[in-house]
Motif scaffolding. Structure first.
Motif, PDB file in Angstrom:
ATOM      1  N   ASN A 532       0.875  -1.167   0.000  1.00 52.20           N
ATOM      2  CA  ASN A 532       0.000   0.000   0.000  1.00 52.20           C
ATOM      3  C   ASN A 532       0.917   1.223   0.000  1.00 52.20           C
ATOM      4  OD1 ASN A 532       0.939   0.264   2.627  1.00 52.20           O
ATOM      5  ND2 ASN A 532      -0.938  -0.545   3.559  1.00 52.20           N
ATOM      6  N   LYS A 533       0.396   2.382   0.288  1.00 49.61           N
ATOM      7  CA  LYS A 533       1.209   3.597   0.205  1.00 49.61           C
ATOM      8  C   LYS A 533       2.264   3.663   1.311  1.00 49.61           C
ATOM      9  CE  LYS A 533      -2.282   6.391  -2.143  1.00 49.61           C
ATOM     10  NZ  LYS A 533      -3.139   7.606  -2.082  1.00 49.61           N
ATOM     11  N   GLN A 534       2.039   2.925   2.388  1.00 49.85           N
ATOM     12  CA  GLN A 534       2.966   3.005   3.515  1.00 49.85           C
ATOM     13  C   GLN A 534       4.017   1.889   3.531  1.00 49.85           C
ATOM     14  OE1 GLN A 534      -0.536   3.265   4.149  1.00 49.85           O
ATOM     15  NE2 GLN A 534      -0.232   5.489   3.960  1.00 49.85           N
ATOM     16  N   LYS A 535       3.672   0.716   3.000  1.00 48.15           N
ATOM     17  CA  LYS A 535       4.555  -0.428   3.196  1.00 48.15           C
ATOM     18  C   LYS A 535       4.502  -1.392   2.014  1.00 48.15           C
ATOM     19  CE  LYS A 535       5.717  -3.856   6.782  1.00 48.15           C
ATOM     20  NZ  LYS A 535       5.337  -4.408   8.103  1.00 48.15           N
ATOM     21  N   ARG A 545       1.649 -14.452   1.342  1.00 47.75           N
ATOM     22  CA  ARG A 545       0.790 -13.455   0.686  1.00 47.75           C
ATOM     23  C   ARG A 545      -0.475 -13.214   1.508  1.00 47.75           C
ATOM     24  NH1 ARG A 545      -2.508 -14.174  -4.980  1.00 47.75           N
ATOM     25  NH2 ARG A 545      -3.334 -15.914  -3.762  1.00 47.75           N
ATOM     26  N   GLN A 546      -1.068 -14.287   2.008  1.00 44.03           N
ATOM     27  CA  GLN A 546      -2.283 -14.138   2.811  1.00 44.03           C
ATOM     28  C   GLN A 546      -2.017 -13.340   4.088  1.00 44.03           C
ATOM     29  OE1 GLN A 546      -5.512 -15.035   1.991  1.00 44.03           O
ATOM     30  NE2 GLN A 546      -4.529 -15.379   0.006  1.00 44.03           N
ATOM     31  N   ARG A 547      -0.862 -13.607   4.712  1.00 40.86           N
ATOM     32  CA  ARG A 547      -0.514 -12.866   5.925  1.00 40.86           C
ATOM     33  C   ARG A 547      -0.272 -11.396   5.616  1.00 40.86           C
ATOM     34  NH1 ARG A 547       2.585 -17.591   7.227  1.00 40.86           N
ATOM     35  NH2 ARG A 547       4.524 -16.562   6.572  1.00 40.86           N
ATOM     36  N   ALA A 548       0.354 -11.118   4.460  1.00 38.73           N
ATOM     37  CA  ALA A 548       0.621  -9.735   4.077  1.00 38.73           C
ATOM     38  C   ALA A 548      -0.680  -8.974   3.809  1.00 38.73           C
ATOM     39  CB  ALA A 548       1.526  -9.700   2.833  1.00 38.73           C
ATOM     40  N   GLU A 557      -2.399  -3.389  -3.189  1.00 34.89           N
ATOM     41  CA  GLU A 557      -2.019  -3.747  -4.563  1.00 34.89           C
ATOM     42  C   GLU A 557      -1.183  -5.026  -4.524  1.00 34.89           C
ATOM     43  OE1 GLU A 557       1.360  -2.377  -7.714  1.00 34.89           O
ATOM     44  OE2 GLU A 557       0.265  -0.740  -6.712  1.00 34.89           O
ATOM     45  N   ILE A 558      -1.556  -6.016  -5.360  1.00 34.58           N
ATOM     46  CA  ILE A 558      -0.847  -7.302  -5.390  1.00 34.58           C
ATOM     47  C   ILE A 558      -0.278  -7.525  -6.790  1.00 34.58           C
ATOM     48  CG2 ILE A 558      -1.019  -9.790  -5.050  1.00 34.58           C
ATOM     49  CD1 ILE A 558      -3.457  -9.247  -3.260  1.00 34.58           C
ATOM     50  N   THR A 559       1.032  -7.780  -6.862  1.00 32.30           N
ATOM     51  CA  THR A 559       1.694  -8.072  -8.134  1.00 32.30           C
ATOM     52  C   THR A 559       2.231  -9.486  -8.099  1.00 32.30           C
ATOM     53  OG1 THR A 559       2.383  -5.759  -8.345  1.00 32.30           O
ATOM     54  CG2 THR A 559       3.531  -7.379  -9.727  1.00 32.30           C
ATOM     55  N   ARG A 560       1.951 -10.259  -9.134  1.00 29.37           N
ATOM     56  CA  ARG A 560       2.456 -11.638  -9.246  1.00 29.37           C
ATOM     57  C   ARG A 560       3.647 -11.625 -10.189  1.00 29.37           C
ATOM     58  NH1 ARG A 560       4.298 -16.466  -9.858  1.00 29.37           N
ATOM     59  NH2 ARG A 560       2.932 -18.295  -9.908  1.00 29.37           N
ATOM     60  N   PHE A 561       4.852 -11.986  -9.652  1.00 33.98           N
ATOM     61  CA  PHE A 561       6.048 -12.057 -10.489  1.00 33.98           C
ATOM     62  C   PHE A 561       6.082 -13.403 -11.200  1.00 33.98           C
ATOM     63  CE2 PHE A 561       7.696  -9.276  -6.944  1.00 33.98           C
ATOM     64  CZ  PHE A 561       7.738  -8.106  -7.694  1.00 33.98           C
ATOM     65  N   LYS A 562       6.024 -13.388 -12.512  1.00 26.83           N
ATOM     66  CA  LYS A 562       6.045 -14.646 -13.271  1.00 26.83           C
ATOM     67  C   LYS A 562       7.444 -15.018 -13.741  1.00 26.83           C
ATOM     68  CE  LYS A 562       1.232 -14.465 -14.800  1.00 26.83           C
ATOM     69  NZ  LYS A 562       0.298 -14.507 -15.938  1.00 26.83           N
ATOM     70  N   GLY A 563       8.347 -14.046 -13.762  1.00 29.18           N
ATOM     71  CA  GLY A 563       9.712 -14.314 -14.205  1.00 29.18           C
ATOM     72  C   GLY A 563      10.684 -13.375 -13.534  1.00 29.18           C
ATOM     73  N   LEU A 564      11.964 -13.777 -13.507  1.00 29.78           N
ATOM     74  CA  LEU A 564      12.977 -12.937 -12.870  1.00 29.78           C
ATOM     75  C   LEU A 564      13.130 -11.610 -13.594  1.00 29.78           C
ATOM     76  CD1 LEU A 564      15.806 -15.554 -12.124  1.00 29.78           C
ATOM     77  CD2 LEU A 564      13.831 -14.957 -10.742  1.00 29.78           C
ATOM     78  N   GLY A 565      12.904 -11.627 -14.904  1.00 31.91           N
ATOM     79  CA  GLY A 565      13.056 -10.409 -15.691  1.00 31.91           C
ATOM     80  C   GLY A 565      12.043  -9.333 -15.352  1.00 31.91           C
ATOM     81  N   GLU A 566      10.950  -9.729 -14.672  1.00 26.95           N
ATOM     82  CA  GLU A 566       9.927  -8.754 -14.304  1.00 26.95           C
ATOM     83  C   GLU A 566      10.295  -7.969 -13.040  1.00 26.95           C
ATOM     84  OE1 GLU A 566       6.226 -10.740 -13.876  1.00 26.95           O
ATOM     85  OE2 GLU A 566       6.117 -11.413 -15.951  1.00 26.95           O
TER      86      GLU A 566
END
Length: 633
Positions: A532-535, A545-548, A557-566
């Motif tokens: 979020n804006k603070q953390k 992820r659930q704990r976060a 906001e949740i981002t899923r990294f699919k590759g190291l290049g991302e």
């Protein structure tokens, strides 16, 4: 301003007490810190320093049992030796240069850090407690980060003689630490192999060896792959076990005064040289040294009076003589082998014949490779001048440490790492964010060749394998290895997993010693970024992820990294720095490498097909499970 900066007076001189110095410069005492994912990480050195004192008692003839417990990061060690003299309990664990090992009559050939070991454990533990039991009386003391908090008075006890130490490594120094029990068990087995008859109980399981190094080699090898029964020789202050397998390379285990010298030293070099000379003399043939030692699996243990090591953590022996006014290490080992090994081979002609056939097989294989090897090495030398695959670092494991700041340099050598990755975007991110002092990057062009079942010829014919072999400097064995940590960094998708398997197949097929000696790892990178804006919180699992999400609340906001290049280079720096997570590639003691490779990398067998079908899970299944869990909450 310059005048202030350049002031040099009495206030500029600081004197640190023992605990402050250890906590400020832990690398001087225990090598690298780490989180427990490497077998040479600091928490295992702390464990070793306390157990070493128990072993010293055993070798002096006191106490045949040691009890060890590790539960939730807390370590408890109890021996049944003589017990620390009660009046010295506090001094022994909190005053540098205090200990019985300075009295050569009490400890002729000890293994501990000579007056430093338990002090380092004390200073680097959040809590530390020691209690000595001696002739019906006991005395205890408690510390926090090396500071005495409770000095108990002596009291009566019904406990047997001995010492009880309990400590919890300081998690502000060993961040995110965890003990890998396979590493601990390996340490324990080494103690047992080197001290036949000693019993160590670890979390309720007993470990004991009756036959010393013979048991060690039996545990490290597959009986079906041995070319001849293990040769086991013992003498005063020396013990050897030798055999040959079908694996490539040399598999050597060396020990001094019970200390596993993972980086070898004068005793290991003496063994390698003496073995070749004795074999040449016995068969009266000038065999190439590489052919004699190819596929050897051996262990050598020596006892040395006042050993000299090349680092505080004692991983490499520097002693040139065995005892005062005694023989050189080279002549001591050679004289023993020239007599005992030569006698054994004369008395066991069937073993000698099998050994001869193994050497001649290696000779034929080497000659078959010689032509292509020469061309491949010439190509590799040219490629190394402009090797775009390798972005090298400045400090290497095999570098010669400078005279100044030697301990600091040796610690950084242990941190030397090469990342093996695939694709320009992934290697670019790592290259931009790495530590150029100690982290190198090797870029793969795509999926490497599946080399299961192939001969070493393919290492030279395949340009990528040949360049990787040269980057690691392992063509002639592990002694010249340039990086302590080999980290496979691939995407966490199907293709990435396949590449990971292919690289591991390459190492297991041709350089199994890299895996057996704990040099190969898998890089863990976060699957999700929750913020979020603070953390911002990076999550490596769905559970994290659930704990976060629960912690940040209000639809972050949740981002899923699919590759190291991302992952941007700025972010990547966090994942390969001090808090880097890496999983060691571990082989169980009874693992049979060729059968393992056949199962996973051979033709699709019914057994593997059934395993995949039974264990297959897709993202949809995981998503449904998470939704169910969220609904329950």
């Amino acid at each position: 301003m310059a005048e202030v900066l350049n002031q040099y007076n009495e206030d500029s001189i600081k004197s640190l007490d023992w605990r402050e110095h250890i906590r400020l410069r832990p690398g001087m005492y225990i090598g690298k810190l780490g989180d427990g994912s490497s077998m040479d990480d600091g928490i295992y050195i702390l464990l070793k320093e306390v157990i070493d004192n128990c072993i010293d008692e055993y070798t002096m003839g006191f106490g045949k049992r040691v009890e060890l417990k590790i539960i939730d990061g807390k370590v408890t060690i109890r021996d049944f030796g003589r017990g620390i003299p009660l009046g010295k309990v506090v001094d022994v664990v909190s005053k540098i240069n205090t200990g019985a090992k300075y009295d050569s009559k009490a400890f002729q050939k000890s293994v501990g850090l000579n007056g430093v070991g338990t002090k380092a454990v004390n200073a680097l533990s959040s809590t530390f407690r020691v209690e000595a039991f001696r002739e019906g009386r006991s005395k205890a003391a408690e510390f926090e980060r090396g500071i005495l908090t409770n000095d108990h008075k002596e009291k009566d006890t019904t406990e047997n003689n001995g010492t009880l130490v309990t400590f919890t490594p300081d998690d502000t120094i060993f961040k995110h630490y965890h003990f890998i029990h396979e590493y601990v068990e390996n340490q324990i087995w080494n103690y047992c192999f080197l001290n036949a008859g000693l019993q160590i109980n670890f979390n309720g399981r007993n470990f004991i060896s009756k036959n010393g190094l013979l048991d060690l080699l039996q545990r490290k090898t597959n009986p079906e792959e041995l070319r001849y029964p293990i040769i086991h020789l013992k003498g005063n202050d020396i013990e050897l076990a030798i055999t040959h397998t079908s694996d490539y390379g040399e598999d050597l285990y060396s020990f001094v005064n019970g200390q596993h010298t993972t980086q070898g030293g004068t005793h290991q070099a003496a063994f390698r040289e003496a073995y070749v000379k004795v074999i040449r003399d016995f068969f009266k043939k000038d065999y190439d040294a590489a052919d004699v030692r190819q596929s050897i699996c051996a262990a050598v243990s020596v006892r040395v009076q006042e050993p000299v090591f090349e680092s505080q953590t004692k991983t490499k022996l520097g002693s040139q003589i065995v005892w005062e006014n005694g023989p050189s290490m080279k002549s001591f080992v050679l004289d023993f082998m020239a007599k005992e090994l030569d006698n054994f081979l004369h008395k066991n002609p069937a073993v000698a014949d099998s050994l001869k056939k193994r050497i001649e097989q290696s000779e034929r294989e080497r000659k078959e490779l010689s032509g292509i090897r020469k061309l491949a090495n010439e190509r590799a030398k040219k490629a190394n001048l402009h090797n775009k695959k390798l972005r090298d670092c400045r400090i290497h494991l095999n570098s010669e440490p400078p005279a100044k700041n030697k301990e600091d340099y040796q610690q950084r050598q242990l941190e030397s790492t090469i990342f093996i990755t695939e694709g320009d975007s992934a290697s670019g991110s790592i290259t931009k964010s790495r530590n150029v002092e100690s982290q190198a990057v090797f870029s793969l062009r795509g999926k490497p060749l599946n080399c299961y079942g192939l001969t070493k010829k393919v290492v030279y014919e395949n340009e990528e394998f040949n360049l990787l072999q040269h980057a690691l400097n392992i063509e002639e064995g592990l002694e010249g290895l340039r990086y302590n940590n080999i980290v496979i960094a691939t995407d966490a998708d199907v293709d990435g997993m396949h590449i990971r398997l292919l690289i591991m197949t390459f190492f297991l097929q041709f350089f199994p010693d890299l895996v057996k000696n704990g040099h190969v790892y898998i890089l863990e990178t976060p699957l999700f970024r929750v913020r979020n804006k603070q953390k911002t919180i990076y999550c490596y699992t769905d559970e994290e992820r659930q704990r976060a999400i629960a912690e940040l609340g209000n639809k972050p906001e949740i981002t899923r990294f699919k590759g190291l290049g991302e992952i941007s280079p700025e972010e990547f720096a966090q994942f390969i720095g001090d808090d880097m997570r890496k999983d060691p590639v571990l082989l169980s003691q009874d693992a049979q490498i060729q059968k393992l490779l056949e199962y996973y990398m051979g033709k699709n067998t019914p057994a593997r097909q059934s395993f995949i079908i039974d264990n297959l899970r897709v993202e949809k299944d995981l998503a449904e499970e998470l939704a169910e869990a969220a609904a329950k909450n």
